[in-house]
Design an enzyme around this catalytic site. Structure first.
Site, mmCIF file in Angstrom:
data_model
loop_
_atom_site.group_PDB
_atom_site.id
_atom_site.type_symbol
_atom_site.label_atom_id
_atom_site.label_comp_id
_atom_site.label_asym_id
_atom_site.label_seq_id
_atom_site.Cartn_x
_atom_site.Cartn_y
_atom_site.Cartn_z
ATOM 1 N N HIS A 167 0.823 -1.127 -0.065
ATOM 2 C CA HIS A 167 -0.228 0.164 -0.217
ATOM 3 C C HIS A 167 0.998 1.247 -0.105
ATOM 4 O O HIS A 167 0.668 2.209 -0.727
ATOM 5 C CB HIS A 167 -0.916 -0.047 1.255
ATOM 6 C CG HIS A 167 -1.950 -1.240 1.078
ATOM 7 N ND1 HIS A 167 -2.256 -1.909 2.077
ATOM 8 C CD2 HIS A 167 -2.539 -1.774 -0.053
ATOM 9 C CE1 HIS A 167 -3.200 -2.943 1.830
ATOM 10 N NE2 HIS A 167 -3.358 -2.833 0.322
ATOM 11 N N ASP A 207 -17.190 -1.905 -12.757
ATOM 12 C CA ASP A 207 -15.950 -2.811 -13.527
ATOM 13 C C ASP A 207 -15.077 -1.573 -13.896
ATOM 14 O O ASP A 207 -15.416 -0.720 -14.901
ATOM 15 C CB ASP A 207 -16.682 -3.307 -14.714
ATOM 16 C CG ASP A 207 -15.703 -3.854 -15.625
ATOM 17 O OD1 ASP A 207 -14.376 -4.052 -15.309
ATOM 18 O OD2 ASP A 207 -15.906 -4.511 -16.500
ATOM 19 N N GLY A 208 -13.734 -1.556 -13.422
ATOM 20 C CA GLY A 208 -12.956 -0.586 -13.910
ATOM 21 C C GLY A 208 -12.490 -0.523 -15.488
ATOM 22 O O GLY A 208 -12.208 0.469 -15.912
ATOM 23 N N GLU A 239 -13.893 -0.253 -7.266
ATOM 24 C CA GLU A 239 -13.944 -1.757 -6.990
ATOM 25 C C GLU A 239 -15.165 -2.528 -7.443
ATOM 26 O O GLU A 239 -16.154 -2.365 -7.114
ATOM 27 C CB GLU A 239 -13.858 -1.802 -5.429
ATOM 28 C CG GLU A 239 -13.858 -3.283 -4.822
ATOM 29 C CD GLU A 239 -12.868 -4.315 -5.252
ATOM 30 O OE1 GLU A 239 -11.827 -3.989 -5.178
ATOM 31 O OE2 GLU A 239 -13.504 -5.331 -5.851
ATOM 32 N N ASP A 253 -4.327 -11.410 -9.974
ATOM 33 C CA ASP A 253 -3.417 -12.238 -11.014
ATOM 34 C C ASP A 253 -4.123 -11.873 -12.284
ATOM 35 O O ASP A 253 -5.487 -11.822 -12.512
ATOM 36 C CB ASP A 253 -3.291 -13.573 -10.795
ATOM 37 C CG ASP A 253 -2.456 -13.879 -9.552
ATOM 38 O OD1 ASP A 253 -1.426 -13.173 -9.437
ATOM 39 O OD2 ASP A 253 -2.652 -14.935 -8.997
ATOM 40 N N ASP A 261 -4.840 -1.891 -8.781
ATOM 41 C CA ASP A 261 -4.533 -2.880 -7.796
ATOM 42 C C ASP A 261 -5.259 -3.896 -7.871
ATOM 43 O O ASP A 261 -6.233 -4.177 -7.367
ATOM 44 C CB ASP A 261 -5.005 -1.882 -6.617
ATOM 45 C CG ASP A 261 -4.708 -2.610 -5.118
ATOM 46 O OD1 ASP A 261 -4.049 -3.754 -5.116
ATOM 47 O OD2 ASP A 261 -5.061 -2.106 -4.105
ATOM 48 N N SER A 262 -4.612 -4.911 -8.856
ATOM 49 C CA SER A 262 -5.583 -6.140 -9.170
ATOM 50 C C SER A 262 -5.136 -7.316 -8.683
ATOM 51 O O SER A 262 -3.965 -7.521 -8.081
ATOM 52 C CB SER A 262 -5.313 -5.967 -10.596
ATOM 53 O OG SER A 262 -4.122 -6.633 -10.923
#
Lengths: 285, 285
Positions: free
Chosen positions: B66, B141-142, B110, B162, B159-160
């Site tokens: 972070h 949905d980003g 998010e 995999d 900030d995802s």
């Protein structure tokens, strides 16, 4: 999800954390005078050397440890003619040192000569430097060996296991005093100093012991994929130089060599000594 | 040695490598619209958040991820008034950004609002910034959200999880193009770019996709103890600045703030961009 016996599991951090590798085949197992020596063929890290059930060397990441242990002190030392390695029976640190032509003598003091023999059989890419005429292999206890030495080595590498059993003496203030005595006035000691997240062995105490004997004590990290928690710290202790004071006479030679290295380069070397707040706190800065 | 069902095990690298944590208690489990959300009380890393059985956040190391995701782009950006975070429902990156008073707006997009609710209950130290009046939380949905934005954000954080399932679209060249369009002319994108030792997801391809859309693409590493292989890479992509070109106007403010941070400091920031040969090769340099 459970792991069955097709995995090799190493527990650490008081048996509360574990890392595991899928095993294809056990290649070797013996009980030497000092420890259990095993070699596994894994699916993820190639061949893996274990001592008393702890990961020591893997094909996939051995270059990280061996390159930083050798080239960092070499590049800072103004003179690096005589080197001592305590432990390191896999030969990886020797392999890196013999790449430097100005080094005249490398003494490898490995307490367990069976580690050397097993490494020669299963990790020939690590042991290829051991036949260099400058290398003396001594099957002795490094703690005793160093007591009789004074002002003799330019660089001393402590390539040890964790601070337990016969290796625990390699992390004491008394031992570091003997190392300091064995070093020349410009001498450098390098050692592995464990993982500060899983602080099972008291990394702060190790650095306190180092500071008791050396005016310059620094730390940096490099990843060791097979060691508990991966984020591995290394100690740089010197009577005279900071770890970032690279010897300008060596820069040109290294620029040519580092193209063939898998990890080390001089830019990385300089950056590695800039520590996070977490790292500083853990080593008592 | 086997691990029984008192351990949580995460396998990775094509099921050939694993990391495991001793579990004291399962605190929470639910199936949201998007994924399985679980919280474990572990013996080694405190509370641990899992999404679809993969480690996301732990009490012991969340500060690393972070802090670097927020403070690195903040310190390079000449203007940092409007920030977008895609993913990051645990709130940790927001917590770090709200420490900077010149930031006027933080949009958190998010896809799964249940991640935010569960984090508020079990990781209040992460979500404490979400109530800041500058923060807008959007359960969207980003990938779709960003398509309609142009020249709007100074910094965008990806900030995802995999690159699989609904997160796989966050690693494509097309997505990075939309991020670039959504950024101002001096904008910076930050993303997490996986572990290059256990190169399960093709880190070289991820960086190739980034380079297709940004003139400056750099990488650095920070350890994430709970992620597979720990040695974690992060991407810094910018239209104008290098990652080491810190904004001189911000240095004094940061010197005061960084005493309270657990990982980040400006010296570490500058050093982190000096890469090993291994890292360079993996990202195609």
């Amino acid at each position: 999800m459970m792991l069955d016996n097709t995995w090799f599991v190493e527990k650490s951090y008081f048996e509360k954390f574990a890392m595991a590798w899928k095993v294809r085949k056990k290649l070797h197992s013996e009980q030497s005078k000092f420890q259990k020596i095993e070699v596994l063929q894994t699916e993820s890290v190639g061949k893996l050397l274990l001592l008393d059930g702890k990961t020591m060397v893997s094909e996939i990441d051995e270059f990280v440890y061996h390159e930083v242990m050798a080239h960092i002190p070499y590049m800072v030392a103004r003179k690096c003619e005589k080197v001592l390695i305590i432990g390191g029976g896999d030969g990886g640190v020797v392999r890196e040192f013999v790449k430097h032509k100005d080094i005249k003598q490398i003494d490898l003091v490995e307490i367990d000569e069976r580690v050397i023999e097993v490494s020669k059989e299963f990790f020939p890419e690590c042991t290829q430097g051991l036949d260099d005429p400058r290398v003396n292999i001594l099957a002795e206890d490094g703690i005793a060996f160093i007591k009789s030495k004074t002002n003799e080595y330019d660089v001393i590498i402590i390539d040890s296991t964790d601070p337990e059993d016969f290796a625990s003496g390699l992390f004491t203030s008394e031992f570091y005093k003997n190392v300091s005595n064995a070093l020349t006035e410009e001498g450098i000691m390098m050692n592995q100093t464990e993982n500060p997240f899983l602080d099972e062995w008291g990394v702060g105490k190790i650095y306190k012991n180092m500071r008791a004997q050396f005016p310059h004590v620094q730390s940096f990290t490099a990843p060791m994929l097979i060691y508990p928690g991966v984020f591995w710290t290394f100690g740089f202790s010197s009577k005279k130089y900071q770890g970032t004071q690279l010897n300008p006479d060596k820069i040109r030679h290294m620029q040519s060599l580092e193209r063939s290295l898998k990890w080390y380069n001089t830019e990385w070397h300089k950056g590695a000594f800039a520590l996070s707040n977490f790292h500083k706190k853990k080593i008592g800065l």
